[in-house]
Design a protein around this motif. Sequence first.
Motif, mmCIF file in Angstrom:
data_model
loop_
_atom_site.group_PDB
_atom_site.id
_atom_site.type_symbol
_atom_site.label_atom_id
_atom_site.label_comp_id
_atom_site.label_asym_id
_atom_site.label_seq_id
_atom_site.Cartn_x
_atom_site.Cartn_y
_atom_site.Cartn_z
ATOM 1 N N GLY A 1 4.562 40.243 74.037
ATOM 2 C CA GLY A 1 5.528 39.339 74.647
ATOM 3 C C GLY A 1 6.604 38.960 73.647
ATOM 4 N N ALA A 2 7.712 38.422 74.128
ATOM 5 C CA ALA A 2 8.838 38.096 73.260
ATOM 6 C C ALA A 2 8.716 36.695 72.660
ATOM 7 C CB ALA A 2 10.147 38.193 74.042
ATOM 8 N N ARG A 3 7.961 35.811 73.295
ATOM 9 C CA ARG A 3 7.905 34.425 72.860
ATOM 10 C C ARG A 3 6.710 34.190 71.937
ATOM 11 N NH1 ARG A 3 8.677 31.789 78.892
ATOM 12 N NH2 ARG A 3 10.675 32.763 79.369
ATOM 13 N N GLN A 4 6.984 33.694 70.741
ATOM 14 C CA GLN A 4 5.920 33.434 69.772
ATOM 15 C C GLN A 4 5.352 32.026 69.974
ATOM 16 O OE1 GLN A 4 4.982 36.021 67.289
ATOM 17 N NE2 GLN A 4 6.002 36.972 69.017
ATOM 18 N N VAL A 5 4.932 31.750 71.192
ATOM 19 C CA VAL A 5 4.396 30.438 71.557
ATOM 20 C C VAL A 5 3.051 30.649 72.230
ATOM 21 C CG1 VAL A 5 4.740 28.320 72.877
ATOM 22 C CG2 VAL A 5 6.719 29.501 71.877
ATOM 23 N N VAL A 6 2.019 29.971 71.708
ATOM 24 C CA VAL A 6 0.668 30.079 72.271
ATOM 25 C C VAL A 6 0.205 28.701 72.736
ATOM 26 C CG1 VAL A 6 -1.736 30.701 71.845
ATOM 27 C CG2 VAL A 6 0.097 31.997 70.742
ATOM 28 N N VAL A 7 -0.168 28.594 74.001
ATOM 29 C CA VAL A 7 -0.750 27.370 74.532
ATOM 30 C C VAL A 7 -2.273 27.498 74.435
ATOM 31 C CG1 VAL A 7 -1.079 25.937 76.589
ATOM 32 C CG2 VAL A 7 1.170 26.917 76.098
ATOM 33 N N VAL A 8 -2.907 26.580 73.720
ATOM 34 C CA VAL A 8 -4.361 26.579 73.566
ATOM 35 C C VAL A 8 -4.929 25.480 74.454
ATOM 36 C CG1 VAL A 8 -6.302 26.425 71.968
ATOM 37 C CG2 VAL A 8 -4.120 27.382 71.193
ATOM 38 N N THR A 9 -5.759 25.857 75.410
ATOM 39 C CA THR A 9 -6.313 24.892 76.348
ATOM 40 C C THR A 9 -7.741 25.286 76.704
ATOM 41 O OG1 THR A 9 -5.929 23.751 78.469
ATOM 42 C CG2 THR A 9 -5.424 26.110 78.381
ATOM 43 N N SER A 10 -8.353 24.502 77.566
ATOM 44 C CA SER A 10 -9.724 24.766 78.006
ATOM 45 C C SER A 10 -9.864 24.304 79.444
ATOM 46 C CB SER A 10 -10.728 24.032 77.110
ATOM 47 O OG SER A 10 -10.457 22.645 77.093
ATOM 48 N N ALA A 11 -10.988 24.600 80.049
ATOM 49 C CA ALA A 11 -11.214 24.156 81.419
ATOM 50 C C ALA A 11 -11.416 22.646 81.469
ATOM 51 C CB ALA A 11 -12.421 24.864 82.015
ATOM 52 N N GLY A 12 -12.235 22.115 80.568
ATOM 53 C CA GLY A 12 -12.536 20.694 80.540
ATOM 54 C C GLY A 12 -12.444 20.144 79.139
ATOM 55 N N PRO A 13 -12.730 18.853 78.968
ATOM 56 C CA PRO A 13 -12.660 18.234 77.640
ATOM 57 C C PRO A 13 -13.835 18.631 76.750
ATOM 58 C CG PRO A 13 -13.477 16.663 79.250
ATOM 59 C CD PRO A 13 -13.108 17.899 80.024
ATOM 60 N N ARG A 14 -13.667 18.415 75.457
ATOM 61 C CA ARG A 14 -14.716 18.622 74.447
ATOM 62 C C ARG A 14 -15.278 20.047 74.464
ATOM 63 N NH1 ARG A 14 -15.772 13.866 76.855
ATOM 64 N NH2 ARG A 14 -17.535 14.700 78.019
ATOM 65 N N GLU A 15 -14.390 21.010 74.637
ATOM 66 C CA GLU A 15 -14.819 22.412 74.600
ATOM 67 C C GLU A 15 -14.315 23.139 73.354
ATOM 68 O OE1 GLU A 15 -14.095 24.383 78.306
ATOM 69 O OE2 GLU A 15 -15.146 22.861 79.465
ATOM 70 N N GLY A 16 -13.608 22.423 72.477
ATOM 71 C CA GLY A 16 -13.193 23.005 71.205
ATOM 72 C C GLY A 16 -11.767 23.487 71.148
ATOM 73 N N ALA A 17 -10.929 23.141 72.136
ATOM 74 C CA ALA A 17 -9.548 23.638 72.153
ATOM 75 C C ALA A 17 -8.734 23.092 70.980
ATOM 76 C CB ALA A 17 -8.878 23.283 73.481
ATOM 77 N N SER A 18 -8.827 21.791 70.721
ATOM 78 C CA SER A 18 -8.036 21.188 69.640
ATOM 79 C C SER A 18 -8.454 21.736 68.281
ATOM 80 C CB SER A 18 -8.188 19.667 69.665
ATOM 81 O OG SER A 18 -7.639 19.122 70.844
ATOM 82 N N THR A 19 -9.765 21.869 68.061
ATOM 83 C CA THR A 19 -10.260 22.407 66.801
ATOM 84 C C THR A 19 -9.851 23.861 66.625
ATOM 85 O OG1 THR A 19 -12.166 20.932 66.949
ATOM 86 C CG2 THR A 19 -12.317 22.748 65.391
ATOM 87 N N THR A 20 -9.899 24.612 67.717
ATOM 88 C CA THR A 20 -9.488 26.014 67.662
ATOM 89 C C THR A 20 -8.003 26.138 67.363
ATOM 90 O OG1 THR A 20 -11.225 26.646 69.226
ATOM 91 C CG2 THR A 20 -9.382 28.164 68.969
ATOM 92 N N ALA A 21 -7.187 25.306 68.002
ATOM 93 C CA ALA A 21 -5.741 25.325 67.752
ATOM 94 C C ALA A 21 -5.447 25.024 66.286
ATOM 95 C CB ALA A 21 -5.041 24.312 68.656
ATOM 96 N N ALA A 22 -6.141 24.023 65.727
ATOM 97 C CA ALA A 22 -5.932 23.653 64.326
ATOM 98 C C ALA A 22 -6.368 24.769 63.385
ATOM 99 C CB ALA A 22 -6.696 22.365 64.016
ATOM 100 N N LEU B 1 3.305 24.072 80.521
ATOM 101 C CA LEU B 1 3.685 24.603 79.211
ATOM 102 C C LEU B 1 3.610 26.121 79.170
ATOM 103 C CD1 LEU B 1 1.864 22.007 76.941
ATOM 104 C CD2 LEU B 1 4.327 22.381 77.043
ATOM 105 N N ALA B 2 2.681 26.701 79.943
ATOM 106 C CA ALA B 2 2.492 28.155 79.938
ATOM 107 C C ALA B 2 3.747 28.896 80.369
ATOM 108 C CB ALA B 2 1.331 28.528 80.848
ATOM 109 N N GLU B 3 4.583 28.233 81.147
ATOM 110 C CA GLU B 3 5.828 28.869 81.612
ATOM 111 C C GLU B 3 6.750 29.211 80.449
ATOM 112 O OE1 GLU B 3 9.664 27.846 84.499
ATOM 113 O OE2 GLU B 3 7.918 26.512 84.456
ATOM 114 N N TYR B 4 6.670 28.407 79.376
ATOM 115 C CA TYR B 4 7.545 28.618 78.218
ATOM 116 C C TYR B 4 6.869 29.420 77.113
ATOM 117 C CZ TYR B 4 9.539 24.478 80.481
ATOM 118 O OH TYR B 4 10.035 23.591 81.389
#
Length: 258
Positions: free
Chosen positions: A66-87, A193-196
């Motif tokens: 893809g052309a956009r160097q932007v990655v959205v890191v998310t999860s289905a629900g809370p406390r699944e490790g998305a924030s830690t993975t993003a960091a 956010l995924a749109e961008y």
Amino acid sequence: VWILVQELLDKSLKGPEDVRKALSAPVLGVLPKDPSPLRLGRSAQTEVEERLRAARTNVLHALSHGARQVVVVTSAGPREGASTTAAGLARVLALSGHRVVLVGGDLRSPSAVGASGAPGLAEVLVGTARLSQVLVEGEVPGLELLPAGDMPGNPSELLGGRNMSDLLHHLAADRIVIIDAPPVCRFTDAVVLAEYAGGVLLVARAGRTSAEDLREAALAVGQGGGHMLGVVLTNVSDLGRGSRSAQTAVTHAESATV
């Protein structure tokens, strides 16, 4: 008998093969049971670092289509490790020589990445602060942090507005942008956010996320027009099994892209 009943009733994902059975998206990373060493600025154990590097390589490969160097890191629900993975992903990207900005994109309940008590993304979007005023230098050279800022009353509208689009376009001109976004099955923010973005990295937690949760999250991303890069599975006990999965993830990513 009770243990057998519990196992039969437990519909959560256990390993990479369960993810592949639930989704056609590739498994781009498998992270260990205790993710505490993966926080920003800290060196993790060698074994953990290798898995983060494998995830980094696979994400870069998937993003290269893809052309956009932007990655959205998310999860289905809370406390699944998305924030830690993003960091963790932002840190190892910076360690490999990339310029990276980690954006606290959860304006509803900022994580440790996004919560600084100082102005951040929200203030930039409403025009009460400039980007140069709120960007924070990370402990790793090449890494910058954009905290979430104060919680606004209309997060989805702010994240879906023109100001956010312009901001990401500016940041991605010379950086890789990693956005720590809220759970996709609870709020529309990650889908907006995924749109961008060049793609969405969906994080699942072994022993917690079910196949149904994962499919629902991926469906929400797809219906919103987002592109799934793949899945990172956290909280995995069998690290040897995870290592083999990480080594073959690039091949799966290529197949999914084709």
